[in-house]
Scaffold this active site. Structure first.
Site, PDB file in Angstrom:
ATOM      1  N   SER A   1     -13.514 -13.679  29.002  1.00 33.89           N
ATOM      2  CA  SER A   1     -13.755 -13.386  30.425  1.00 33.89           C
ATOM      3  C   SER A   1     -12.076 -13.629  30.874  1.00 33.89           C
ATOM      4  CB  SER A   1     -14.494 -14.151  30.920  1.00 33.89           C
ATOM      5  OG  SER A   1     -14.554 -14.339  32.569  1.00 33.89           O
TER       6      SER A   1
ATOM      7  N   TYR B   1     -18.279 -22.881  32.491  1.00 36.60           N
ATOM      8  CA  TYR B   1     -18.126 -21.437  32.201  1.00 36.60           C
ATOM      9  C   TYR B   1     -16.357 -21.445  31.737  1.00 36.60           C
ATOM     10  CZ  TYR B   1     -18.198 -16.394  32.291  1.00 36.60           C
ATOM     11  OH  TYR B   1     -18.445 -14.940  31.914  1.00 36.60           O
TER      12      TYR B   1
HETATM   13  P1  NAD Z   1     -26.534 -10.600  30.790  1.00 37.93           P
HETATM   14  O1  NAD Z   1     -27.017 -11.725  31.494  1.00 37.93           O
HETATM   15  O2  NAD Z   1     -26.731  -9.076  31.164  1.00 37.93           O
HETATM   16  O3  NAD Z   1     -26.797 -10.762  29.241  1.00 37.93           O
HETATM   17  C1  NAD Z   1     -26.605 -12.047  28.564  1.00 37.93           C
HETATM   18  C2  NAD Z   1     -27.486 -11.810  27.257  1.00 37.93           C
HETATM   19  O4  NAD Z   1     -27.370 -13.138  26.780  1.00 37.93           O
HETATM   20  C3  NAD Z   1     -28.827 -11.382  27.438  1.00 37.93           C
HETATM   21  O5  NAD Z   1     -29.118 -10.704  26.480  1.00 37.93           O
HETATM   22  C4  NAD Z   1     -29.778 -12.707  27.101  1.00 37.93           C
HETATM   23  O6  NAD Z   1     -30.809 -12.354  26.706  1.00 37.93           O
HETATM   24  C5  NAD Z   1     -28.764 -13.341  26.005  1.00 37.93           C
HETATM   25  N1  NAD Z   1     -28.978 -14.956  26.100  1.00 37.93           N
HETATM   26  C6  NAD Z   1     -29.044 -15.666  27.139  1.00 37.93           C
HETATM   27  N2  NAD Z   1     -29.137 -16.833  26.587  1.00 37.93           N
HETATM   28  C7  NAD Z   1     -29.577 -16.843  25.156  1.00 37.93           C
HETATM   29  C8  NAD Z   1     -30.001 -17.714  24.287  1.00 37.93           C
HETATM   30  N3  NAD Z   1     -30.186 -19.039  24.441  1.00 37.93           N
HETATM   31  N4  NAD Z   1     -30.146 -17.048  22.873  1.00 37.93           N
HETATM   32  C9  NAD Z   1     -29.836 -15.997  22.757  1.00 37.93           C
HETATM   33  N5  NAD Z   1     -29.408 -14.914  23.642  1.00 37.93           N
HETATM   34  C10 NAD Z   1     -29.380 -15.279  24.975  1.00 37.93           C
HETATM   35  O7  NAD Z   1     -24.946 -10.975  30.864  1.00 37.93           O
HETATM   36  P2  NAD Z   1     -23.599 -10.052  30.919  1.00 37.93           P
HETATM   37  O8  NAD Z   1     -22.892  -9.823  32.161  1.00 37.93           O
HETATM   38  O9  NAD Z   1     -23.705  -8.661  30.236  1.00 37.93           O
HETATM   39  O10 NAD Z   1     -22.604 -11.023  29.992  1.00 37.93           O
HETATM   40  C11 NAD Z   1     -22.313 -11.005  28.601  1.00 37.93           C
HETATM   41  C12 NAD Z   1     -21.143 -11.700  28.317  1.00 37.93           C
HETATM   42  O11 NAD Z   1     -19.786 -10.928  28.965  1.00 37.93           O
HETATM   43  C13 NAD Z   1     -21.079 -13.040  28.574  1.00 37.93           C
HETATM   44  O12 NAD Z   1     -20.487 -13.811  27.774  1.00 37.93           O
HETATM   45  C14 NAD Z   1     -20.503 -13.100  30.177  1.00 37.93           C
HETATM   46  O13 NAD Z   1     -19.935 -14.461  30.095  1.00 37.93           O
HETATM   47  C15 NAD Z   1     -19.371 -12.321  29.650  1.00 37.93           C
HETATM   48  N6  NAD Z   1     -18.672 -11.730  30.922  1.00 37.93           N
HETATM   49  C16 NAD Z   1     -19.530 -11.041  31.973  1.00 37.93           C
HETATM   50  C17 NAD Z   1     -18.922 -10.519  32.955  1.00 37.93           C
HETATM   51  C18 NAD Z   1     -19.666  -9.802  34.103  1.00 37.93           C
HETATM   52  O14 NAD Z   1     -19.023  -9.632  34.952  1.00 37.93           O
HETATM   53  N7  NAD Z   1     -20.677  -9.463  33.923  1.00 37.93           N
HETATM   54  C19 NAD Z   1     -17.419 -10.672  33.185  1.00 37.93           C
HETATM   55  C20 NAD Z   1     -16.764 -11.317  31.966  1.00 37.93           C
HETATM   56  C21 NAD Z   1     -17.538 -11.912  31.125  1.00 37.93           C
END
Ligand code: NAD
Length: 258
Positions: free
Chosen positions: A140, A153
């Site tokens: 991130s 985080y």
């Molecule tokens: P999201 O909530 O859409 O997806 C998260 C995924 O993780 C889901 O498929 C969920 O089922 C899975 N998950 C959660 N707990 C779990 C567990 N205990 N075991 C197995 N799977 C589990 O989130 P996203 O926004 O797509 O984020 C994905 C990644 O990108 C994360 O690491 C997040 O920190 C990172 N990220 C997101 C953003 C953003 O703006 N969305 C920005 C920077 C980084």
């Protein structure tokens, strides 16, 4: 069975992970998607059919190291080898330090950092044996910059940037590369729920939260797209990226340029 390479993507049934899955499938990879979505099997089948690749789903809970090992075995048993692993599953929690629940701290460190280590550890012998591996960690902008109230985080994301570098050093002699992608804000279920929460706590409309809180940090006032992240991940997995290793690549609308 086809001879396509395999990409294992955690959190592959939602948001960024699912977006990345589409790009890998379009590039001809078989997929193992992991996540907690109840309709994960359907999601995987849909992606597989759309691109004519084999796509399987596993609902292994990544907070359990034994299940993580099971996920690696599931992928290797079904496809023989795993060429690419995308450590993407992650959660967020926002609270001041003195109110931050210790259980949340442990959960976030467990999922966003330790699970990536355990999964790579389980896949490492196979990658060494094949003399090929591509590790892509979705960190991130918070792996490079901090924000108040995001202690767990920010710690986990800085941690995974460091872990990526160690993997790059140890993997080099086995043609295993490791890179982190550092997105700014992407409009996914994770962020949508933050918008709703922050609108309540700041007494703002959701539009105001997007403009004044979220995209405030982006020089370019747009959300990052899952397609941009997926295309970068596919490039990092390619033969041409063999000397790309140990990096943390921001795709963040200019946030970390400041
Ligand atoms: P999201 O909530 O859409 O997806 C998260 C995924 O993780 C889901 O498929 C969920 O089922 C899975 N998950 C959660 N707990 C779990 C567990 N205990 N075991 C197995 N799977 C589990 O989130 P996203 O926004 O797509 O984020 C994905 C990644 O990108 C994360 O690491 C997040 O920190 C990172 N990220 C997101 C953003 C953003 O703006 N969305 C920005 C920077 C980084």
């Amino acid at each position: 069975m086809n001879n396509n390479p395999t990409a294992l993507i955690t959190g592959g049934s939602s948001g960024i992970g699912l977006g990345i899955a589409h790009e890998f499938a379009a590039a001809g990879y078989n997929l193992v998607l992991n996540g907690l979505e109840e309709n994960g099997d359907e999601i995987a089948a849909e992606v597989g059919e759309k691109y004519g690749v084999k796509a399987l789903f596993s609902n292994a809970n990544l907070l359990d190291p034994a299940k993580i090992k099971g996920l690696a075995v599931f992928a290797e048993e079904n496809f023989g080898t795993v060429e690419v692993v995308v450590n993407n599953a992650g959660v967020q929690y926002v609270a001041p330090i003195d109110e931050f629940p210790q259980k949340r701290w442990e959960m976030i460190l467990g999922l966003n950092l330790s699970a990536a280590f355990y999964l790579v550890q389980a896949l490492w012998p196979g990658m060494k044996k094949n003399n090929f591996g591509r590790i892509i960690n979705i960190a991130s902008a918070h792996g490079l910059r901090a924000s108040a109230f995001k202690a767990a985080y920010v710690s986990a994301k800085h941690g995974i940037v460091g872990l990526t570098k160690v993997m790059a050093l140890e993997g080099a002699e086995f043609n295993i590369t490791a890179n982190a992608i550092c997105p700014g804000y992407v409009l996914t279920p994770l962020v949508e729920s933050q918008i709703a929460d922050q609108a309540k706590s700041h007494n703002m409309t959701e539009e105001e939260v997007i403009e004044k809180v979220m995209l405030k940090k982006h020089a370019k006032k747009e959300f990052v797209t899952v397609e941009a992240l997926g295309q970068m991940a596919v490039f990092l997995a390619s033969e041409h990226a063999s000397t790309f290793t140990g990096t943390a690549i921001p795709i963040d609308g200019g946030w970390t340029a400041q």
